[in-house]
Scaffold this motif. Structure first.
Motif, mmCIF file in Angstrom:
data_model
loop_
_atom_site.group_PDB
_atom_site.id
_atom_site.type_symbol
_atom_site.label_atom_id
_atom_site.label_comp_id
_atom_site.label_asym_id
_atom_site.label_seq_id
_atom_site.Cartn_x
_atom_site.Cartn_y
_atom_site.Cartn_z
ATOM 1 N N LEU A 45 69.443 -111.766 2.100
ATOM 2 C CA LEU A 45 69.433 -112.033 3.508
ATOM 3 C C LEU A 45 70.531 -112.119 4.610
ATOM 4 O O LEU A 45 71.698 -113.020 3.928
ATOM 5 N N ILE A 46 71.049 -111.579 5.387
ATOM 6 C CA ILE A 46 72.714 -111.954 6.447
ATOM 7 C C ILE A 46 71.714 -112.510 7.709
ATOM 8 O O ILE A 46 70.859 -111.841 8.258
ATOM 9 N N LEU A 47 72.641 -113.329 7.858
ATOM 10 C CA LEU A 47 72.038 -114.649 9.295
ATOM 11 C C LEU A 47 73.360 -114.111 10.416
ATOM 12 O O LEU A 47 74.548 -113.987 9.762
ATOM 13 N N ARG A 48 72.963 -113.554 11.048
ATOM 14 C CA ARG A 48 74.034 -112.241 12.288
ATOM 15 C C ARG A 48 74.490 -113.785 13.056
ATOM 16 O O ARG A 48 73.780 -115.155 13.463
ATOM 17 N N SER A 49 75.248 -113.418 13.722
ATOM 18 C CA SER A 49 76.299 -114.611 14.884
ATOM 19 C C SER A 49 75.445 -115.258 16.124
ATOM 20 O O SER A 49 76.074 -116.381 16.641
ATOM 21 N N ALA A 50 74.770 -114.110 16.608
ATOM 22 C CA ALA A 50 73.418 -114.907 17.817
ATOM 23 C C ALA A 50 73.217 -116.430 16.972
ATOM 24 O O ALA A 50 72.168 -117.124 17.896
ATOM 25 N N CYS A 51 72.910 -116.723 15.401
ATOM 26 C CA CYS A 51 72.261 -118.153 15.175
ATOM 27 C C CYS A 51 72.861 -118.984 15.513
ATOM 28 O O CYS A 51 72.314 -119.686 15.374
ATOM 29 N N GLU A 52 73.970 -119.053 16.045
ATOM 30 C CA GLU A 52 75.295 -120.191 15.737
ATOM 31 C C GLU A 52 73.996 -120.746 17.368
ATOM 32 O O GLU A 52 74.662 -122.436 17.486
ATOM 33 N N THR A 53 73.651 -120.552 18.017
ATOM 34 C CA THR A 53 73.472 -121.074 19.919
ATOM 35 C C THR A 53 71.729 -121.225 19.241
ATOM 36 O O THR A 53 71.444 -121.896 21.109
ATOM 37 N N ALA A 54 70.988 -120.628 18.358
ATOM 38 C CA ALA A 54 70.226 -120.169 18.345
ATOM 39 C C ALA A 54 68.804 -121.189 17.825
ATOM 40 O O ALA A 54 69.731 -122.443 17.328
ATOM 41 N N GLY A 55 67.894 -121.620 18.703
ATOM 42 C CA GLY A 55 67.170 -122.647 18.637
ATOM 43 C C GLY A 55 66.549 -122.494 16.507
ATOM 44 O O GLY A 55 66.264 -120.775 16.049
ATOM 45 N N ILE A 68 76.002 -115.960 5.612
ATOM 46 C CA ILE A 68 75.877 -115.585 6.856
ATOM 47 C C ILE A 68 77.154 -115.679 8.022
ATOM 48 O O ILE A 68 78.296 -115.440 7.433
ATOM 49 N N SER A 69 76.981 -115.093 8.983
ATOM 50 C CA SER A 69 77.844 -114.389 9.611
ATOM 51 C C SER A 69 79.752 -115.144 9.591
ATOM 52 O O SER A 69 79.150 -116.373 9.823
ATOM 53 N N ARG A 70 80.835 -114.251 9.279
ATOM 54 C CA ARG A 70 81.776 -115.447 9.970
ATOM 55 C C ARG A 70 81.902 -115.394 10.493
ATOM 56 O O ARG A 70 82.984 -116.209 10.763
ATOM 57 N N SER A 71 81.566 -114.892 11.672
ATOM 58 C CA SER A 71 82.342 -115.918 13.448
ATOM 59 C C SER A 71 81.783 -116.847 13.672
ATOM 60 O O SER A 71 81.891 -117.672 14.405
ATOM 61 N N ILE A 72 80.544 -117.739 12.419
ATOM 62 C CA ILE A 72 80.278 -118.321 13.187
ATOM 63 C C ILE A 72 80.948 -119.612 12.285
ATOM 64 O O ILE A 72 81.060 -119.937 10.161
ATOM 65 N N ARG A 73 81.961 -120.025 12.910
ATOM 66 C CA ARG A 73 82.953 -121.460 11.683
ATOM 67 C C ARG A 73 82.605 -122.584 11.739
ATOM 68 O O ARG A 73 83.543 -123.290 10.604
ATOM 69 N N ASP A 74 81.418 -123.174 12.142
ATOM 70 C CA ASP A 74 81.149 -124.341 11.944
ATOM 71 C C ASP A 74 80.534 -124.956 11.461
ATOM 72 O O ASP A 74 79.114 -124.686 11.139
ATOM 73 N N ASP A 75 81.334 -126.001 10.039
ATOM 74 C CA ASP A 75 80.569 -125.957 8.720
ATOM 75 C C ASP A 75 79.791 -126.898 8.564
ATOM 76 O O ASP A 75 78.345 -125.630 8.366
#
Length: 340
Positions: free
Chosen positions: A144-154, A116-123
């Protein structure tokens, strides 16, 4: 205009996308007749090139060159992905490390594991994304790598994106035998804009958007070798056959700190200028005069700007003559190709 705008339009008959940030052109993508980076080929090995550490391959779009190979025999079929644009008269640059990349997910067949992208910091959000990834990938041995856009996506959007990329990867890997063929095509400028420009922005899709939003004026300025810098300095950016020469000028500033100010302004704006102009390869910067003790600070500032830029660039360092050298991936077509 303040804020971010993404403008999707066409120019000279080619699809193009522009990103404007606070009224300044920040990024520009355009299509040409050249194969798009990201295209995946089923290729056939020709013969190794002694002394160059690689091998030529046959593809439907011409010969490709694969570096650092062992154990590949002439005539062997293999899957490769186009990593950038070829220099005139040279082979297509490819790699065997395939990436299936979308807005939320990157599937990596050769690198197992869930990341998971390191920019997503919320545990809590990271835990939720890990569960989605594990559920969708199941027992697959692909990574699989989940990108930073996943933080606010559905969650449903993310799950659908993972499935699409995983299914595409599986289909391509299952089609590894046969004659040379293009199995997938790289993303178009409009798809790349959706995939990579994920921060909130106003979207302009009406025809004539480039003219209305000032993109055409910005492109006209980029056809001039001179690029103004804050404080009155400027860059002169001139591509040659061997390298890209960048000259840093102080302008009318005759103060003792003029060179230092111009060089630090260069460190901030040079990545944008190279990105917009589509320049890569060897880059030599003729810096304005500054004390040697400030070289480390300049290099740190340039490294920070290039890290945010996202295009692979190697900082080679200072030469004995005081020039600074870079080696930059040819990830974009030269802007001159659009107007030729």
């Amino acid at each position: 205009m303040k804020g971010r705008q993404i403008i999707l339009d066409h120019i000279n008959g080619h699809e193009a996308a522009a990103l404007m940030v606070d009224g300044q052109l920040s990024d520009f993508l355009f299509d040409t007749d050249a194969p798009r980076p990201g295209t995946i080929y089923r290729a056939q090995a020709l013969k190794p090139v002694k002394g160059q550490g690689g091998i030529f391959l046959s593809t439907p779009d011409g010969n490709a060159f694969l570096r650092q190979v062992k154990g590949i025999a002439p005539g062997q079929t293999l899957l490769v992905q186009l990593t950038g644009y070829a220099e005139p008269g040279k082979a297509l640059p490819v790699t065997q490390k395939l990436l299936f990349k979308s807005r939320f997910a990157i599937v990596t067949p050769d690198a197992p594991g869930l990341n998971i992208s390191r920019s997503i910091r919320d545990d809590a959000r990271r835990d939720a994304l890990h569960l989605i990834a594990k559920s969708e990938m199941g027992e697959s041995n692909m990574g699989l790598i989940l990108r930073s856009a996943c933080e606010t996506a559905g969650d449903d959007e993310i799950a659908e994106d993972i499935r699409a990329m995983a299914d595409l990867a599986a289909a391509v890997l299952a089609d590894a035998t046969g004659a040379p063929e293009a199995l997938t095509e790289g993303d178009s400028p409009h798809l790349l804009a959706w995939r990579d420009w994920v921060e909130p922005a106003d979207i302009v899709t009406e025809p004539g958007g480039f003219e209305a939003c000032g993109v055409l004026d910005a492109l006209d300025m980029l056809q001039n070798p001179e690029a103004p810098l804050p404080g009155g300095g400027s860059l002169i950016i001139e591509p040659t056959r061997a390298l890209v020469a960048v000259d840093v000028n102080t302008g009318n500033d005759s103060s003792l700190a003029a060179g230092l100010k111009a060089n630090f302004a260069c460190s901030k704006d040079l990545p944008r200028q190279l990105r917009l102009r589509g320049l890569g390869g060897q880059i030599v910067i003729d810096l304005a005069p500054m004390p040697k003790k400030d070289r480390r600070g300049f290099e740190a500032a340039l490294r920070k700007s290039l890290r945010a830029d996202g295009i692979d660039t190697v900082l080679a360092g200072f030469t004995p003559l005081g020039h600074y050298e870079l080696q930059r991936k040819r990830a974009r077509q030269p802007l001159s190709e659009l107007f030729s």
